[in-house]
Write a protein that holds these residues in place. Sequence first.
Motif, PDB file in Angstrom:
ATOM      1  N   ALA A 113     -11.407 109.219  71.679  1.00 40.88           N
ATOM      2  CA  ALA A 113     -10.516 109.847  70.705  1.00 40.88           C
ATOM      3  C   ALA A 113     -11.119 109.927  69.305  1.00 40.88           C
ATOM      4  N   TRP A 114     -11.926 108.945  68.918  1.00 40.55           N
ATOM      5  CA  TRP A 114     -12.532 108.964  67.587  1.00 40.55           C
ATOM      6  C   TRP A 114     -13.852 108.199  67.614  1.00 40.55           C
ATOM      7  N   SER A 115     -14.728 108.525  66.665  1.00 35.46           N
ATOM      8  CA  SER A 115     -16.030 107.860  66.652  1.00 35.46           C
ATOM      9  C   SER A 115     -16.606 107.800  65.247  1.00 35.46           C
ATOM     10  N   GLU A 116     -17.514 106.828  65.076  1.00 35.78           N
ATOM     11  CA  GLU A 116     -18.295 106.662  63.849  1.00 35.78           C
ATOM     12  C   GLU A 116     -17.426 106.560  62.586  1.00 35.78           C
ATOM     13  N   VAL A 117     -16.319 105.831  62.677  1.00 37.13           N
ATOM     14  CA  VAL A 117     -15.465 105.620  61.507  1.00 37.13           C
ATOM     15  C   VAL A 117     -16.129 104.562  60.635  1.00 37.13           C
ATOM     16  N   LEU A 118     -16.395 104.906  59.400  1.00 36.91           N
ATOM     17  CA  LEU A 118     -17.103 104.025  58.471  1.00 36.91           C
ATOM     18  C   LEU A 118     -16.124 103.056  57.802  1.00 36.91           C
ATOM     19  N   VAL A 119     -16.387 101.757  57.956  1.00 34.50           N
ATOM     20  CA  VAL A 119     -15.557 100.720  57.344  1.00 34.50           C
ATOM     21  C   VAL A 119     -16.452  99.628  56.776  1.00 34.50           C
ATOM     22  N   SER A 120     -15.898  98.851  55.867  1.00 32.61           N
ATOM     23  CA  SER A 120     -16.618  97.719  55.297  1.00 32.61           C
ATOM     24  C   SER A 120     -16.653  96.572  56.309  1.00 32.61           C
ATOM     25  N   LYS A 121     -17.845  96.074  56.577  1.00 36.10           N
ATOM     26  CA  LYS A 121     -17.984  94.959  57.520  1.00 36.10           C
ATOM     27  C   LYS A 121     -17.219  93.738  57.018  1.00 36.10           C
ATOM     28  N   GLN A 122     -17.357  93.410  55.753  1.00 32.56           N
ATOM     29  CA  GLN A 122     -16.666  92.243  55.201  1.00 32.56           C
ATOM     30  C   GLN A 122     -15.149  92.429  55.225  1.00 32.56           C
ATOM     31  N   GLN A 123     -14.684  93.636  54.993  1.00 29.74           N
ATOM     32  CA  GLN A 123     -13.248  93.897  55.031  1.00 29.74           C
ATOM     33  C   GLN A 123     -12.703  93.668  56.448  1.00 29.74           C
ATOM     34  N   VAL A 124     -13.421  94.122  57.449  1.00 31.83           N
ATOM     35  CA  VAL A 124     -13.002  93.911  58.839  1.00 31.83           C
ATOM     36  C   VAL A 124     -12.969  92.420  59.152  1.00 31.83           C
ATOM     37  N   ILE A 125     -14.013  91.715  58.771  1.00 31.79           N
ATOM     38  CA  ILE A 125     -14.088  90.273  59.044  1.00 31.79           C
ATOM     39  C   ILE A 125     -12.956  89.530  58.338  1.00 31.79           C
ATOM     40  N   HIS A 126     -12.716  89.846  57.078  1.00 31.46           N
ATOM     41  CA  HIS A 126     -11.639  89.192  56.330  1.00 31.46           C
ATOM     42  C   HIS A 126     -10.264  89.524  56.906  1.00 31.46           C
ATOM     43  N   GLU A 127     -10.071  90.750  57.330  1.00 29.89           N
ATOM     44  CA  GLU A 127      -8.788  91.159  57.919  1.00 29.89           C
ATOM     45  C   GLU A 127      -8.528  90.422  59.233  1.00 29.89           C
ATOM     46  N   VAL A 128      -9.541  90.323  60.070  1.00 25.94           N
ATOM     47  CA  VAL A 128      -9.396  89.594  61.335  1.00 25.94           C
ATOM     48  C   VAL A 128      -9.058  88.134  61.047  1.00 25.94           C
ATOM     49  N   LEU A 129      -9.765  87.532  60.113  1.00 29.44           N
ATOM     50  CA  LEU A 129      -9.524  86.131  59.772  1.00 29.44           C
ATOM     51  C   LEU A 129      -8.117  85.933  59.203  1.00 29.44           C
ATOM     52  N   SER A 130      -7.712  86.802  58.309  1.00 28.99           N
ATOM     53  CA  SER A 130      -6.390  86.711  57.705  1.00 28.99           C
ATOM     54  C   SER A 130      -5.275  86.828  58.743  1.00 28.99           C
ATOM     55  N   LYS A 131      -5.384  87.818  59.621  1.00 29.18           N
ATOM     56  CA  LYS A 131      -4.337  88.025  60.637  1.00 29.18           C
ATOM     57  C   LYS A 131      -4.345  86.903  61.678  1.00 29.18           C
ATOM     58  N   ALA A 132      -5.508  86.366  62.010  1.00 24.29           N
ATOM     59  CA  ALA A 132      -5.577  85.243  62.950  1.00 24.29           C
ATOM     60  C   ALA A 132      -4.906  84.008  62.342  1.00 24.29           C
ATOM     61  N   ARG A 133      -5.118  83.797  61.048  1.00 18.58           N
ATOM     62  CA  ARG A 133      -4.460  82.674  60.376  1.00 18.58           C
ATOM     63  C   ARG A 133      -2.934  82.855  60.386  1.00 18.58           C
ATOM     64  N   LYS A 134      -2.487  84.092  60.187  1.00 17.15           N
ATOM     65  CA  LYS A 134      -1.047  84.359  60.231  1.00 17.15           C
ATOM     66  C   LYS A 134      -0.476  84.082  61.624  1.00 17.15           C
ATOM     67  N   LEU A 135      -1.214  84.446  62.659  1.00 19.77           N
ATOM     68  CA  LEU A 135      -0.766  84.150  64.014  1.00 19.77           C
ATOM     69  C   LEU A 135      -0.667  82.642  64.216  1.00 19.77           C
ATOM     70  N   LYS A 136      -1.659  81.908  63.756  1.00 14.93           N
ATOM     71  CA  LYS A 136      -1.630  80.452  63.892  1.00 14.93           C
ATOM     72  C   LYS A 136      -0.440  79.868  63.133  1.00 14.93           C
ATOM     73  N   CYS A 137      -0.146  80.371  61.951  1.00 20.69           N
ATOM     74  CA  CYS A 137       1.014  79.893  61.177  1.00 20.69           C
ATOM     75  C   CYS A 137       2.316  80.216  61.911  1.00 20.69           C
ATOM     76  N   PHE A 138       2.390  81.393  62.511  1.00 24.80           N
ATOM     77  CA  PHE A 138       3.571  81.763  63.296  1.00 24.80           C
ATOM     78  C   PHE A 138       3.767  80.782  64.442  1.00 24.80           C
ATOM     79  N   ILE A 139       2.685  80.443  65.122  1.00 28.43           N
ATOM     80  CA  ILE A 139       2.755  79.502  66.240  1.00 28.43           C
ATOM     81  C   ILE A 139       3.201  78.129  65.744  1.00 28.43           C
ATOM     82  N   GLU A 140       2.681  77.722  64.602  1.00 30.72           N
ATOM     83  CA  GLU A 140       3.049  76.421  64.050  1.00 30.72           C
ATOM     84  C   GLU A 140       4.537  76.354  63.715  1.00 30.72           C
ATOM     85  N   VAL A 141       5.078  77.432  63.179  1.00 32.24           N
ATOM     86  CA  VAL A 141       6.510  77.490  62.869  1.00 32.24           C
ATOM     87  C   VAL A 141       7.327  77.558  64.159  1.00 32.24           C
TER      88      VAL A 141
END
Length: 167
Positions: A113-141
Amino acid sequence: MKVITANDFDREYRDIEGIIELDFHGHKYGYYFEDHPFGEERLVRWFTDLLTIALKLQKTDYLAYKIPENSCDWLEFKATNDELRVSLVESFEGGSILELFIAEPSKEFNNSAWSEVLVSKQQVIHEVLSKARKLKCFIEVLNPQILNSKTIKELTSLIDKLSSHVT
């Protein structure tokens, strides 16, 4: 889920179901509906894999990830300096690739459906880390006992490992 033990979670559930949507500048995979927050995606599995992708992308210029529960769809990441080119690609039905992650482009891949979408590597890494932390906090609650399950300990370990690599 609010009252089960970590052992019961490992034995009966091993994951938390929900919905997930990956969005690379408007190019999306998965579905998210604000008015329907329930789904059948295995969220812990997804975030374990996304954290693994983020860790691998710190060491390699190419990575393809076979999307869970889909025999043909892959996310393909090509790194150049601080940027990623992300593509949704398909392998042909009954392809020969058995791995979840591969480190070299495959001749079996075709653009999807789509290809070669240009994104910031650090932004992707930070977003994954941020959302994973939110999931862990949800589980803790939801139920702090679940944090002691094997599945969630693996997720936590990957969060900690990626956190130590991110500046």
